[in-house]
Design a protein around this motif. Structure first.
Motif, PDB file in Angstrom:
ATOM      1  N   HIS A 127      -7.129  -3.066   3.466  1.00 31.85           N
ATOM      2  CA  HIS A 127      -6.377  -2.038   4.185  1.00 31.85           C
ATOM      3  C   HIS A 127      -5.026  -1.882   3.508  1.00 31.85           C
ATOM      4  O   HIS A 127      -4.389  -2.865   3.111  1.00 31.85           O
ATOM      5  N   ALA A 129      -1.138   0.040   3.744  1.00 28.23           N
ATOM      6  CA  ALA A 129      -0.182   0.627   4.690  1.00 28.23           C
ATOM      7  C   ALA A 129       1.143   0.857   3.985  1.00 28.23           C
ATOM      8  O   ALA A 129       1.459   0.223   2.961  1.00 28.23           O
ATOM      9  N   ASP A 155      -1.329  -0.321  11.960  1.00 29.10           N
ATOM     10  CA  ASP A 155      -1.507  -1.065  10.719  1.00 29.10           C
ATOM     11  C   ASP A 155      -1.514  -2.570  10.978  1.00 29.10           C
ATOM     12  O   ASP A 155      -2.275  -3.314  10.333  1.00 29.10           O
ATOM     13  N   ARG A 158      -4.949  -3.553  12.148  1.00 27.45           N
ATOM     14  CA  ARG A 158      -5.944  -3.541  11.075  1.00 27.45           C
ATOM     15  C   ARG A 158      -5.762  -4.733  10.137  1.00 27.45           C
ATOM     16  O   ARG A 158      -6.749  -5.323   9.681  1.00 27.45           O
TER      17      ARG A 158
END
Length: 370
Positions: A127, A129, A155, A158
């Motif tokens: 992920h 961000a 975020d 996640r």
């Protein structure tokens, strides 16, 4: 931990001392009141001898107990630090990439990283961000308040999924400080509210502070400031005010069996230049911790062995010094008739009556025996 260690140690030492000097003597005094058992056989002599020995050796026994407890406790703690995976709490992601300057270089390095994992046939989840660099205009002389970083709560959740951590939720229009380490007591941002502003922006927002987040969801880095997690709508508001140079990017990657994937980490260290990005990984930090704790375990093991030998030596020399006195005492008791041998005719008798029957040689309790 340091505030509680000394009081706990002091209380344990005091409690161990009173266990031998008071509690054990109290139990023997309670046993003396149970006349049915106390006056049976040689129990009277045994209880009296135990009372004398405990009073005479209370300090030595408490010292030996404390030394032994310190030995096993220190060895267990060091072994737990060596064999335990404490690095997972400090580095939640197996690999992390943090931008230093331009976002273009970050994207190129991120693509190289993913291609290297695919070449090694390693399935991973990731992920990415964007963080916003901010500051507190009301405290210009505070280094902490001049290095704030904003992350939206979506975020965070996640990244928490990648690390196997629980989600969080924030009240509307609030912010929460995320600790950079799971260690307790490290919280440089406190208070009921905080003023937040973006560089090259004249707008300042005063936001209430919610309860801090003790467990970090991203890997620590010297290029990330003090993290504030904010709701999505507040993040969108600050993002509209932020210039490109105030945006910082972070990518977290997780995969299973990271301890065995040493080849991919060596390859990434060769191909990724750390001039414009910061590359952190779980494996290298974990190996560094194991090297440190292995040395500590090696030293602590031998120090513990010396303490253990010291405790054994104290008991041995005390037993050796009392051996002559005990021999004289048993010799005197044997003159009174106490013996380990029993006559064949009295073998059916209870062994508890052997001491008293040796006085008058009768086969049943009488006034002389009792």
């Amino acid at each position: 931990m340091m505030k509680r260690a000394l009081p706990i140690l002091l209380l344990v030492i005091i409690g161990t001392y009173f266990l031998y000097t008071q509690a054990s003597i109290g139990l023997l005094r309670y046993y003396k009141k149970r006349k049915h058992s106390y006056y049976r056989g040689t129990n009277l002599i045994t209880a009296a001898e135990l009372t004398y020995k405990l009073k005479d050796n209370a300090r030595i026994l408490s010292m030996v107990t404390i030394l032994t407890a310190v030995t096993f406790t220190s060895t267990g703690v060091l072994a737990n630090l060596y064999f335990g995976k404490k690095a997972e709490a400090r580095f939640p992601h197996a690999i992390a990439l943090i931008s230093k300057k331009e976002p273009k270089a970050f994207e190129n390095k991120l693509q190289i990283l993913k291609n290297a994992l695919r070449d090694e046939h390693i399935p991973f989840t990731s992920h990415k961000a964007a963080f916003i660099r901010a500051y507190n205009p009301k405290k210009p002389n505070d280094d902490v308040m001049q290095n704030l970083v904003l992350m939206r709560v979506t975020d965070y959740n996640r990244f928490a999924d990648l690390a196997g951590q629980p989600h969080i939720s924030l009240p509307a229009n609030t912010a929460a400080y995320m600790h950079p380490t799971p260690d307790q007591g490290y919280e440089p941002i406190k208070g009921k509210q905080i003023a937040i502003a973006i560089k090259n922006s004249n707008e300042t927002s005063v936001i209430p502070l919610a309860k801090s987040i003790p467990q970090p969801a991203i890997n620590p880095s010297g290029f990330i400031g003090y993290m504030l997690v904010v709701p999505d709508h507040l993040y969108a508001k600050f993002h509209r005010l932020a210039a490109e140079e105030t945006i910082q990017y972070y990518a977290g990657i997780s995969y299973k069996n990271w301890e065995a994937k040493t080849s991919v980490i060596k390859k990434l260290n060769r191909v990724i230049q750390k001039d414009d990005v910061d590359f952190t990984n779980h494996l290298e930090f974990f190996n560094q911790m194991k090297q440190i704790f292995s040395l500590m375990l090696f030293i602590g093991f031998f120090v513990s062995a010396l303490f253990f030998l010291a405790a054994d030596s104290i008991l041995y020399f005390k037993l050796y010094n009392d051996l002559e006195q005990d021999s004289k005492q048993y010799e005197a008791l044997s003159k009174l008739g106490l013996t380990l041998q029993r006559n064949e005719a009295n073998r059916g008798e209870a062994s508890s009556n052997s001491l008293f029957h040796s006085v008058c040689r009768c086969h049943r309790p009488c006034r002389l025996c009792l």
